[in-house]
Structure formats: C-alpha cells, structure tokens
Scaffold this motif. Structure first.
Motif, PDB file in Angstrom:
ATOM      1  N   UNK A 124      15.209   8.620   9.307  1.00  0.00           N
ATOM      2  CA  UNK A 124      14.667   7.620   8.380  1.00  0.00           C
ATOM      3  C   UNK A 124      13.547   6.865   9.072  1.00  0.00           C
ATOM      4  N   UNK A 125      12.512   6.577   8.310  1.00  0.00           N
ATOM      5  CA  UNK A 125      11.329   5.890   8.836  1.00  0.00           C
ATOM      6  C   UNK A 125      10.831   4.878   7.818  1.00  0.00           C
ATOM      7  N   UNK A 126      10.294   3.790   8.337  1.00  0.00           N
ATOM      8  CA  UNK A 126       9.663   2.816   7.475  1.00  0.00           C
ATOM      9  C   UNK A 126       8.234   3.230   7.148  1.00  0.00           C
ATOM     10  N   UNK A 127       7.760   2.798   5.995  1.00  0.00           N
ATOM     11  CA  UNK A 127       6.348   2.943   5.628  1.00  0.00           C
ATOM     12  C   UNK A 127       5.811   1.524   5.470  1.00  0.00           C
ATOM     13  N   UNK A 128       4.917   1.146   6.389  1.00  0.00           N
ATOM     14  CA  UNK A 128       4.532  -0.250   6.540  1.00  0.00           C
ATOM     15  C   UNK A 128       3.066  -0.457   6.168  1.00  0.00           C
ATOM     16  N   UNK A 129       2.828  -1.458   5.323  1.00  0.00           N
ATOM     17  CA  UNK A 129       1.458  -1.774   4.906  1.00  0.00           C
ATOM     18  C   UNK A 129       0.877  -2.864   5.796  1.00  0.00           C
ATOM     19  N   UNK A 130      -0.314  -2.606   6.326  1.00  0.00           N
ATOM     20  CA  UNK A 130      -1.019  -3.580   7.159  1.00  0.00           C
ATOM     21  C   UNK A 130      -2.123  -4.225   6.319  1.00  0.00           C
ATOM     22  N   UNK A 131      -1.985  -5.506   5.970  1.00  0.00           N
ATOM     23  CA  UNK A 131      -2.973  -6.151   5.105  1.00  0.00           C
ATOM     24  C   UNK A 131      -4.321  -6.380   5.774  1.00  0.00           C
ATOM     25  N   UNK A 132      -4.371  -6.234   7.111  1.00  0.00           N
ATOM     26  CA  UNK A 132      -5.643  -6.414   7.817  1.00  0.00           C
ATOM     27  C   UNK A 132      -6.455  -5.117   7.781  1.00  0.00           C
ATOM     28  N   UNK A 133      -5.819  -4.013   8.171  1.00  0.00           N
ATOM     29  CA  UNK A 133      -6.513  -2.715   8.131  1.00  0.00           C
ATOM     30  C   UNK A 133      -6.485  -2.104   6.734  1.00  0.00           C
ATOM     31  N   UNK A 134      -5.604  -2.673   5.841  1.00  0.00           N
ATOM     32  CA  UNK A 134      -5.472  -2.185   4.468  1.00  0.00           C
ATOM     33  C   UNK A 134      -5.000  -0.724   4.456  1.00  0.00           C
TER      34      UNK A 134
END
Length: 245
Positions: free
Chosen positions: A214-224
C-alpha cells in the motif's frame, strides 16, 4: 442478480460524463493524479508478472479489467501498454464518451455497461483488476470486493485505491476539492464512506485476497504535482493484493 451499485452515486457521474477528457473540467483532479496512479499500477503489474516496462508493449498477453472505467483515463494507457482491456462502468452515459475517445486514439477497448457482480456471475476472469476510486461509491464494499476476487484468475492482481477517513481527508477531499477549489461538484464524495487503510486491508482479506502493498498518493500544492509515498497514506492511497494460486 445481486449488485452493490448505489444508484445515487451512478447519477453523480452520469451528470459529468461529457467532461471526462476535459483536463480543466470536473475531472481535472483525476487528470492531475493520473500519472501518479499509472506509475503505481505499472510498477505493481510489472513486478508481479515479471514484465519489462521499457519494452514496447510490456503488458501484452495480460487480460485486464478496469472497473468504474469512466471515460477511459486508465483503460487507454493500459491498452497502449499491450493489455487486452475490458472497461466496465455502471454509469451508462460514460461509455459513449469512452468509446469515441478510444476510436479517435486508435485503441481497441471492450467497454461494457455492467457491474463487477454481473461479470463475475458470467464467469469472466482477468489477470489484473483495476479498482480505482470506486469502493467509496458502492453500497456494500465487502460484497463488491468478493466479486473482484471472483473476477481474478489464481495468481491475479488487484490494485484498489480510495480515500482515507480522518479529519485531514475531510479537509482536503471535501472542503478543499469540492468547496474551495471547486474541482468537483459539491456532494461528489461522502466522507462517511471513506475507508481507512487498515479497514481496507481487512475487507480485502475477508474477500479471500492477500494484501501485499500500500502506498499513499500525495498532492504537493507548491509543485502542483502528485507523488507516491510509502509513509503518507493520510488522504489518497492505493493497495495491491493477490489472489492465492
């Protein structure tokens, strides 16, 4: 015929069907997430079946089911990689959009207006089942996963992604995505239907499958941009499980 389809959830996605391939429309979040999802899916399939992702068609010879295929955002790249793809969706209005786009792209994909339960009852079998962002929209997750189990050949692989249930996921997926950014229509998601990683693992085991990753999918609001994480499963995450041989 039994079904875990929730008619209200189907209606939500039928209302947005025409926008599947509009990268700035209601499915913008999925288009943004898609490279990250594909990275995870391809890594897991290649690792399990011993495929070289540098090959022209590394998934040739594999039969793959994309449940809740929508407009074909995952079905099309899987077909390009050589898999024989069946795309299934309970929202009938999604399928003409998917078929037209596949034809324009020169791809042969078997799109069907059907359910996991109906396919299982018909005796369909697949090497891979993609079950992405669907389980939080069904009426009975346990029964739905049992159908996914039945659809896999012995040794087959399922990739399942969904949303964690905690205050952060409510803030990000409901308040942020639906109310602030307005990426999705209000009411697209029901936070009460979100599933924690541990709960999902138990459901997968209860369906007769063996969770292996299992892995997270993470959104970076700086790099978008979205990226995979081995530690951060706090909002979006994906799992891989196998059907015992």
């Amino acid at each position: 015929m039994s079904s875990t389809i929730d008619p209200a959830e189907v209606a939500k996605f039928e209302a947005m069907a025409a926008e599947w391939w509009d990268t700035n429309g209601k499915f913008r979040p999925l288009h943004m997430m898609n490279p990250c999802r594909l990275d995870y899916i391809c890594q897991q399939i290649a690792g399990e079946f011993g495929r070289d992702l540098k090959a022209e068609k590394p998934f040739e010879g594999l039969r793959l089911l994309d449940i809740g295929c929508g407009g074909g955002l995952l079905s099309e790249p899987m077909a390009r990689l050589g898999a024989t793809v069946v795309g299934a969706d309970a929202a009938e209005k999604n399928l003409p959009v998917a078929r037209i786009h596949a034809a324009q792209s020169g791809l042969e994909i078997d799109y069907r207006h059907t359910t996991a339960e109906a396919l299982a009852e018909a005796g369909e079998q697949f090497d891979v089942v993609l079950n992405m962002e669907v389980i939080e929209h069904v009426s009975d997750p346990a029964a739905y996963l049992r159908a996914c189990h039945d659809l896999l050949k012995p040794g087959g692989l399922m990739v399942c992604s969904t949303l964690n249930r905690n205050p952060k996921s409510y803030l990000m997926a409901i308040i942020g995505a639906e109310h602030v950014m307005r990426w999705l229509p209000k009411g697209t998601h029901d936070w009460a239907k979100f599933i924690t990683p541990d709960e999902l693992y138990e459901l997968i085991r209860g369906a007769g499958l063996t969770p292996v990753d299992r892995r997270g999918m993470v959104f970076n609001p700086i790099s978008w941009r979205w990226s995979l994480s081995a530690k951060d499963l706090s909002v979006n995450y994906a799992t891989t499980s196998l059907k015992p041989v």
